[in-house]
Design a protein around this motif. Structure first.
Motif, PDB file in Angstrom:
ATOM      1  N   ARG A 172      -9.350   7.435 -12.548  1.00 35.29           N
ATOM      2  CA  ARG A 172      -9.713   6.019 -12.649  1.00 35.29           C
ATOM      3  C   ARG A 172      -8.490   5.120 -12.698  1.00 35.29           C
ATOM      4  O   ARG A 172      -8.567   3.934 -12.357  1.00 35.29           O
ATOM      5  CB  ARG A 172     -10.578   5.794 -13.889  1.00 35.29           C
ATOM      6  CG  ARG A 172     -11.976   6.417 -13.798  1.00 35.29           C
ATOM      7  CD  ARG A 172     -12.818   6.041 -14.999  1.00 35.29           C
ATOM      8  NE  ARG A 172     -14.166   6.607 -14.902  1.00 35.29           N
ATOM      9  CZ  ARG A 172     -15.108   6.418 -15.811  1.00 35.29           C
ATOM     10  NH1 ARG A 172     -14.859   5.674 -16.885  1.00 35.29           N
ATOM     11  NH2 ARG A 172     -16.296   6.958 -15.647  1.00 35.29           N
ATOM     12  N   GLU A 173      -7.356   5.689 -13.139  1.00 33.52           N
ATOM     13  CA  GLU A 173      -6.130   4.897 -13.226  1.00 33.52           C
ATOM     14  C   GLU A 173      -5.605   4.479 -11.848  1.00 33.52           C
ATOM     15  O   GLU A 173      -4.831   3.540 -11.740  1.00 33.52           O
ATOM     16  CB  GLU A 173      -5.044   5.686 -13.963  1.00 33.52           C
ATOM     17  CG  GLU A 173      -5.282   5.825 -15.450  1.00 33.52           C
ATOM     18  CD  GLU A 173      -5.335   4.476 -16.152  1.00 33.52           C
ATOM     19  OE1 GLU A 173      -4.431   3.651 -15.906  1.00 33.52           O
ATOM     20  OE2 GLU A 173      -6.287   4.240 -16.913  1.00 33.52           O
ATOM     21  N   ILE A 174      -6.023   5.187 -10.801  1.00 35.15           N
ATOM     22  CA  ILE A 174      -5.597   4.821  -9.446  1.00 35.15           C
ATOM     23  C   ILE A 174      -6.041   3.398  -9.124  1.00 35.15           C
ATOM     24  O   ILE A 174      -5.328   2.644  -8.441  1.00 35.15           O
ATOM     25  CB  ILE A 174      -6.178   5.808  -8.412  1.00 35.15           C
ATOM     26  CG1 ILE A 174      -5.601   7.200  -8.640  1.00 35.15           C
ATOM     27  CG2 ILE A 174      -5.901   5.328  -6.982  1.00 35.15           C
ATOM     28  CD1 ILE A 174      -6.192   8.271  -7.738  1.00 35.15           C
ATOM     29  N   PHE A 175      -7.203   3.012  -9.632  1.00 36.48           N
ATOM     30  CA  PHE A 175      -7.752   1.685  -9.333  1.00 36.48           C
ATOM     31  C   PHE A 175      -7.686   0.756 -10.546  1.00 36.48           C
ATOM     32  O   PHE A 175      -8.397  -0.238 -10.603  1.00 36.48           O
ATOM     33  CB  PHE A 175      -9.213   1.833  -8.875  1.00 36.48           C
ATOM     34  CG  PHE A 175      -9.378   2.764  -7.711  1.00 36.48           C
ATOM     35  CD1 PHE A 175      -9.037   2.371  -6.421  1.00 36.48           C
ATOM     36  CD2 PHE A 175      -9.841   4.061  -7.913  1.00 36.48           C
ATOM     37  CE1 PHE A 175      -9.170   3.243  -5.359  1.00 36.48           C
ATOM     38  CE2 PHE A 175      -9.987   4.935  -6.849  1.00 36.48           C
ATOM     39  CZ  PHE A 175      -9.650   4.518  -5.565  1.00 36.48           C
ATOM     40  N   TYR A 193      10.757   3.283  -2.170  1.00 41.01           N
ATOM     41  CA  TYR A 193      10.885   4.087  -0.956  1.00 41.01           C
ATOM     42  C   TYR A 193       9.601   4.078  -0.136  1.00 41.01           C
ATOM     43  O   TYR A 193       9.623   3.998   1.093  1.00 41.01           O
ATOM     44  CB  TYR A 193      11.230   5.541  -1.288  1.00 41.01           C
ATOM     45  CG  TYR A 193      12.242   5.722  -2.386  1.00 41.01           C
ATOM     46  CD1 TYR A 193      13.514   5.175  -2.285  1.00 41.01           C
ATOM     47  CD2 TYR A 193      11.924   6.454  -3.528  1.00 41.01           C
ATOM     48  CE1 TYR A 193      14.434   5.336  -3.301  1.00 41.01           C
ATOM     49  CE2 TYR A 193      12.838   6.626  -4.546  1.00 41.01           C
ATOM     50  CZ  TYR A 193      14.091   6.060  -4.420  1.00 41.01           C
ATOM     51  OH  TYR A 193      14.992   6.219  -5.429  1.00 41.01           O
ATOM     52  N   GLY A 194       8.456   4.176  -0.833  1.00 43.90           N
ATOM     53  CA  GLY A 194       7.176   4.177  -0.125  1.00 43.90           C
ATOM     54  C   GLY A 194       6.955   2.886   0.630  1.00 43.90           C
ATOM     55  O   GLY A 194       6.466   2.893   1.765  1.00 43.90           O
ATOM     56  N   GLY A 195       7.302   1.761  -0.001  1.00 44.56           N
ATOM     57  CA  GLY A 195       7.163   0.473   0.660  1.00 44.56           C
ATOM     58  C   GLY A 195       8.066   0.347   1.864  1.00 44.56           C
ATOM     59  O   GLY A 195       7.664  -0.175   2.918  1.00 44.56           O
ATOM     60  N   VAL A 196       9.297   0.840   1.722  1.00 43.20           N
ATOM     61  CA  VAL A 196      10.249   0.764   2.838  1.00 43.20           C
ATOM     62  C   VAL A 196       9.766   1.604   4.023  1.00 43.20           C
ATOM     63  O   VAL A 196       9.759   1.136   5.174  1.00 43.20           O
ATOM     64  CB  VAL A 196      11.648   1.234   2.389  1.00 43.20           C
ATOM     65  CG1 VAL A 196      12.572   1.425   3.594  1.00 43.20           C
ATOM     66  CG2 VAL A 196      12.254   0.215   1.433  1.00 43.20           C
ATOM     67  N   LEU A 243       0.828  -1.202   0.000  1.00 43.34           N
ATOM     68  CA  LEU A 243       0.000   0.000   0.000  1.00 43.34           C
ATOM     69  C   LEU A 243       0.865   1.255   0.000  1.00 43.34           C
ATOM     70  O   LEU A 243       0.597   2.214  -0.748  1.00 43.34           O
ATOM     71  CB  LEU A 243      -0.922  -0.011   1.216  1.00 43.34           C
ATOM     72  CG  LEU A 243      -1.838   1.215   1.381  1.00 43.34           C
ATOM     73  CD1 LEU A 243      -2.777   1.338   0.190  1.00 43.34           C
ATOM     74  CD2 LEU A 243      -2.627   1.114   2.681  1.00 43.34           C
ATOM     75  N   GLY A 244       1.919   1.256   0.814  1.00 43.13           N
ATOM     76  CA  GLY A 244       2.815   2.407   0.864  1.00 43.13           C
ATOM     77  C   GLY A 244       3.496   2.672  -0.463  1.00 43.13           C
ATOM     78  O   GLY A 244       3.655   3.827  -0.878  1.00 43.13           O
ATOM     79  N   ILE A 298       1.551   7.108  -6.604  1.00 38.84           N
ATOM     80  CA  ILE A 298       0.506   8.077  -6.955  1.00 38.84           C
ATOM     81  C   ILE A 298       0.964   9.503  -6.641  1.00 38.84           C
ATOM     82  O   ILE A 298       0.758  10.426  -7.435  1.00 38.84           O
ATOM     83  CB  ILE A 298      -0.794   7.735  -6.206  1.00 38.84           C
ATOM     84  CG1 ILE A 298      -1.364   6.417  -6.731  1.00 38.84           C
ATOM     85  CG2 ILE A 298      -1.829   8.857  -6.359  1.00 38.84           C
ATOM     86  CD1 ILE A 298      -2.485   5.846  -5.889  1.00 38.84           C
ATOM     87  N   LEU A 299       1.630   9.681  -5.505  1.00 39.09           N
ATOM     88  CA  LEU A 299       2.082  11.017  -5.128  1.00 39.09           C
ATOM     89  C   LEU A 299       3.168  11.539  -6.070  1.00 39.09           C
ATOM     90  O   LEU A 299       3.192  12.731  -6.397  1.00 39.09           O
ATOM     91  CB  LEU A 299       2.603  11.000  -3.684  1.00 39.09           C
ATOM     92  CG  LEU A 299       1.548  10.772  -2.595  1.00 39.09           C
ATOM     93  CD1 LEU A 299       2.200  10.698  -1.228  1.00 39.09           C
ATOM     94  CD2 LEU A 299       0.486  11.873  -2.622  1.00 39.09           C
ATOM     95  N   THR A 300       4.068  10.649  -6.511  1.00 40.80           N
ATOM     96  CA  THR A 300       5.149  11.090  -7.393  1.00 40.80           C
ATOM     97  C   THR A 300       4.645  11.370  -8.806  1.00 40.80           C
ATOM     98  O   THR A 300       5.313  12.059  -9.578  1.00 40.80           O
ATOM     99  CB  THR A 300       6.276  10.044  -7.451  1.00 40.80           C
ATOM    100  OG1 THR A 300       5.724   8.775  -7.854  1.00 40.80           O
ATOM    101  CG2 THR A 300       6.952   9.906  -6.100  1.00 40.80           C
ATOM    102  N   GLN A 301       3.487  10.827  -9.170  1.00 41.57           N
ATOM    103  CA  GLN A 301       2.901  11.072 -10.489  1.00 41.57           C
ATOM    104  C   GLN A 301       1.519  11.707 -10.319  1.00 41.57           C
ATOM    105  O   GLN A 301       0.564  11.355 -11.020  1.00 41.57           O
ATOM    106  CB  GLN A 301       2.815   9.764 -11.275  1.00 41.57           C
ATOM    107  CG  GLN A 301       4.169   9.112 -11.506  1.00 41.57           C
ATOM    108  CD  GLN A 301       4.083   7.833 -12.319  1.00 41.57           C
ATOM    109  OE1 GLN A 301       3.126   7.612 -13.063  1.00 41.57           O
ATOM    110  NE2 GLN A 301       5.088   6.991 -12.185  1.00 41.57           N
TER     111      GLN A 301
END
Length: 276
Positions: free
Chosen positions: A77-80, A92-95, A58-59, A65-68
């Motif tokens: 709609r592309e988010i899902f 980095y987000g996952g870490v 999730l991270g 999403i934040l970087t783009q």
């Protein structure tokens, strides 16, 4: 290489995803089996890993999403979408999400944080080593062009489609560099684990080893989207690598001063794995 392992109907099963799953399950099983030796409840360790991978995924997606943001705000709609779902997201987000999860989980479950981190150091390195083989199969995280004899040439159009991999060009196999370095970390951490003198010793060593390795390998990476800075001379991950080395050095300095002795292990029964 071989980006798609097989198809179920028209749905592709990617080699990358399969190897990521294999690496995670082997790492989780190793941590679960080693938990009693560390005086930790295997069930809690199992749940830490199961929920932790979901939090990390999730991270990584949130960071993507934040970087783009401009793209996703214009195409909500592309988010899902399936493409976003299949994407590995941003490392980095996952870490960061994973670290936050471990800290919070250890706190609320009243588990010693350094003990948990020491336990997970080797399994993390093992899972990462296998996962990077998945990167190699997919063609992502590729290296810069090279004339060295061990350069690799990707030819699969699928690799170009899903990762933008340059085809028919000899590249540094940076995925294999990192996979090999992480497997070496596994061996070093297993050896060090039999000689552990203080809490934080294993995770501190891993921070130092991985920080040096990843910081060096970044110089040979050629894939875009790594947050390059200072006229594209260094990447954000190289700054993170320096931070890992400093953190690992601090844990060793603290431990060698006698500030973090290894607590006596409490006997814990190893039962069957939970089904969380």
């Amino acid at each position: 290489m071989y980006p798609v392992l097989f198809h179920i109907g028209s749905f592709p099963i990617y080699t990358y995803g399969v190897l990521i799953a294999v690496g995670f399950l082997l790492a989780l099983r190793w941590a679960y089996r080693q938990a009693p030796r560390a005086g930790l409840e295997p069930g809690k360790v199992w749940n830490l890993g199961i929920y932790g991978i979901l939090v990390a995924l999730l991270g990584s997606k949130v960071w993507l999403i934040l970087t783009q943001w401009d793209y996703f705000i214009a195409n909500p709609r592309e988010i899902f979408s399936i493409a976003t779902f299949q994407s590995a997201g941003v490392f980095y987000g996952g870490v960061l999400a994973g670290i936050l999860w471990v800290v919070l989980y250890a706190h609320f479950q009243k588990m010693p944080l350094l003990g948990v981190l020491d336990l997970t150091a080797g399994p993390i390195a093992l899972g990462h080593s296998i996962g990077r083989l998945g990167c190699f199969a997919a063609g992502c995280c590729y290296g810069k062009p090279t004339s060295l004899p061990w350069g690799v040439t990707f030819t699969s159009p699928v690799a170009r489609e899903i990762a933008g991999t340059p085809l028919h060009s000899s590249l540094h196999p940076t995925q294999l560099y990192e996979s090999g370095a992480e497997f070496l970390n596994v061996l070093l951490l297993v050896w060090l684990g039999t000689r552990q003198r203080f809490s934080g010793q294993l995770i501190g060593a891993y921070f130092i080893f991985y920080g040096i390795e990843r910081g060096t390998i970044e110089f040979f990476r050629g894939d875009p989207g790594r947050t390059l800075m200072f006229h594209d001379t260094v990447s954000l991950m190289q700054f993170v690598s320096v931070g890992l080395i400093v953190a690992g050095g601090f844990l060793w300095w603290r431990g060698l001063r006698g500030s973090a002795p290894v607590p006596p292990a409490t006997p814990v029964t190893l039962g069957s794995a939970p089904t969380s």
